[in-house]
Scaffold this motif. Sequence first.
Motif, PDB file in Angstrom:
ATOM      1  N   ASP A  62     -12.044 -13.821  36.302  1.00 52.15           N
ATOM      2  CA  ASP A  62     -11.578 -13.309  37.588  1.00 52.15           C
ATOM      3  C   ASP A  62     -10.066 -13.395  37.735  1.00 52.15           C
ATOM      4  O   ASP A  62      -9.468 -12.602  38.461  1.00 52.15           O
ATOM      5  N   PHE A  63      -9.475 -14.380  37.081  1.00 54.93           N
ATOM      6  CA  PHE A  63      -8.029 -14.592  37.166  1.00 54.93           C
ATOM      7  C   PHE A  63      -7.477 -14.852  35.768  1.00 54.93           C
ATOM      8  O   PHE A  63      -8.181 -15.390  34.896  1.00 54.93           O
ATOM      9  N   GLY A  64      -6.214 -14.497  35.578  1.00 50.67           N
ATOM     10  CA  GLY A  64      -5.570 -14.748  34.295  1.00 50.67           C
ATOM     11  C   GLY A  64      -4.080 -14.929  34.449  1.00 50.67           C
ATOM     12  O   GLY A  64      -3.485 -14.590  35.487  1.00 50.67           O
ATOM     13  N   ASN A 118      -8.529 -10.352  40.173  1.00 49.85           N
ATOM     14  CA  ASN A 118      -9.460  -9.373  40.711  1.00 49.85           C
ATOM     15  C   ASN A 118      -9.300  -9.335  42.228  1.00 49.85           C
ATOM     16  O   ASN A 118      -9.244 -10.384  42.881  1.00 49.85           O
ATOM     17  N   ALA A 119      -9.229  -8.141  42.801  1.00 48.03           N
ATOM     18  CA  ALA A 119      -8.945  -8.010  44.228  1.00 48.03           C
ATOM     19  C   ALA A 119     -10.011  -8.687  45.082  1.00 48.03           C
ATOM     20  O   ALA A 119      -9.688  -9.365  46.074  1.00 48.03           O
ATOM     21  N   ALA A 120     -11.276  -8.533  44.726  1.00 48.34           N
ATOM     22  CA  ALA A 120     -12.351  -9.150  45.508  1.00 48.34           C
ATOM     23  C   ALA A 120     -12.267 -10.664  45.444  1.00 48.34           C
ATOM     24  O   ALA A 120     -12.447 -11.359  46.456  1.00 48.34           O
ATOM     25  N   ALA A 121     -11.977 -11.213  44.251  1.00 52.91           N
ATOM     26  CA  ALA A 121     -11.874 -12.668  44.093  1.00 52.91           C
ATOM     27  C   ALA A 121     -10.691 -13.211  44.880  1.00 52.91           C
ATOM     28  O   ALA A 121     -10.784 -14.265  45.520  1.00 52.91           O
ATOM     29  N   GLU A 122      -9.559 -12.509  44.858  1.00 55.46           N
ATOM     30  CA  GLU A 122      -8.388 -12.980  45.594  1.00 55.46           C
ATOM     31  C   GLU A 122      -8.646 -12.988  47.092  1.00 55.46           C
ATOM     32  O   GLU A 122      -8.256 -13.925  47.797  1.00 55.46           O
ATOM     33  N   LYS A 123      -9.315 -11.956  47.583  1.00 56.97           N
ATOM     34  CA  LYS A 123      -9.631 -11.915  49.011  1.00 56.97           C
ATOM     35  C   LYS A 123     -10.580 -13.045  49.394  1.00 56.97           C
ATOM     36  O   LYS A 123     -10.472 -13.621  50.487  1.00 56.97           O
ATOM     37  N   GLY A 154     -15.495 -21.902  41.923  1.00 61.35           N
ATOM     38  CA  GLY A 154     -16.190 -21.591  40.679  1.00 61.35           C
ATOM     39  C   GLY A 154     -15.734 -20.347  39.961  1.00 61.35           C
ATOM     40  O   GLY A 154     -16.429 -19.862  39.056  1.00 61.35           O
ATOM     41  N   TYR A 155     -14.558 -19.818  40.294  1.00 61.51           N
ATOM     42  CA  TYR A 155     -14.068 -18.623  39.608  1.00 61.51           C
ATOM     43  C   TYR A 155     -13.577 -18.981  38.202  1.00 61.51           C
ATOM     44  O   TYR A 155     -13.138 -20.099  37.947  1.00 61.51           O
ATOM     45  N   SER A 156     -13.639 -18.002  37.321  1.00 57.72           N
ATOM     46  CA  SER A 156     -13.271 -18.212  35.924  1.00 57.72           C
ATOM     47  C   SER A 156     -11.844 -17.727  35.676  1.00 57.72           C
ATOM     48  O   SER A 156     -11.427 -16.686  36.183  1.00 57.72           O
TER      49      SER A 156
END
Length: 481
Positions: free
Chosen positions: A231-233, A286-291, A317-319
């Motif tokens: 989801d993030f990098g 990812n836009a959804a994860a950031e929101k 719990g995001y990857s």
Amino acid sequence: MATENSFADNGTTCREHSQRWLSCNNLKHVSCVGLYGLLMYVVLGLFGVFSDLDSQPDNWETYGSLVTVILLTLRCLVVTPLLFSVFNFLGIVGFNLFPPKPRLQRSPLLGPFFCFRVVTRGLFPQLVKENIERNLAVCSNVDLQNFLFEVVTDCPIHLPKTSRVREVVVPPEYQTRQGTLFKARALQYSLDPEVNILSDDDWIVHLDEETLLTEDAVVGIINFVAEGRHDFGQGVILYSKGRVVNWLTTLADSVRVGIDYGSLRFTLKALHKPFFSWKGSFIVANAAAEKAVSFDHGPEASIAEDCYFSVVAFQKGYSFGWVEGEMYEKSTFTLKDFVQQRRRWMRGIYLTAQSQQLPWRYKAGPLLMSVSAFFMPLTALNIPLGFLLPITIPLYLNVVCGFITATFAFLFILGTIKSFSSRRYGVVGCGVLAVGSLLSSFPILLFEITASILAFWMSYDIEFYIVKKELEKKKYMPSIV
């Protein structure tokens, strides 16, 4: 220009070239690890690991109880960054320090929409305009099509209105639900439904005002998103490209580059969690994860919003993953800005570590970093006291102290090797710069201590210090080498 052959198999010639390149990079990696081992051996020798402890004087008889307890306590405080050093060691040894240039794994014409988001106070409009133009050219060179540069600013910059650039001005009266301040406030405003134009499947690439993209970084971002695992990098940022404004602060920032290749790469690439936080730019989200994570966590999360955000995302719990490629930024121009920058980081990480809203198990890394920064003025006393009042300490403590010292010394060397091109400075010149980065660590330590005292030992109001990022127009024309 990127073509189909850029991401397809180009045949035997390309494979042979890649094999030769990979072999050369492996040799460089092995040489660097060997240098790390040699440095470790030398430092352990300086710490007396190979000496006969039985022949050394007794501390209690030499200095008495009080002085001995003080000296041993100060020496024990040195081990506070041990876990951080271990993670750097694993990143250095476990992954190639000279990875091959990233190659497109899919066509840049396909895939999701990218929003390159720059958040600024609007104090350096010319710098923002010039860097947007440069970064647009880089994206064009990679044939990226589905993208937009979005500048979120407190003060209007009046960017040219094009299909590739969007300026978002944060209203002065805007307030978040939790009272978030500064950069986090602007970041949250960009996520508000009335302002946000991105869908959940889109991706956001966070940049600072001075951040310059490279083709390798854009390729790395495309590949990271195409892989679809995280989801993030985040990737590496270099601080030495173009004109060096302040050599001392630039050499000091070489350790940050070493940490990127060490602990940051290990935690994101192996653990997929930001154990010791991450940087505020070169974030791929990812836009959804950031929101879902959001930046609206109150004033305590507003000093180091990147650190607080990473802990909340960790908790949810995001990857997290590693992005290949490098971006460019500038080190601080003055030592005053250097101290204030470090002061803000230290205080912001501490506010994250002591936050009652975050469970302890997710903020262990920021807590350890805060403990190390808090005791920095005391641990630094070991340098002069080691010469003035030498003591005998247990072998295991000597080994730990030597390991930590050698690791940080190598991070300076590694960061310098990665930052300065031998084609520009020559092999001898790069060697001189590597030695210079090591020597710079001593005066820089004094400024780090000053930042620690200002952050922990003196009163601190909630503020977000803005360092100077723009030179006079005629001077600020950095070449990307």
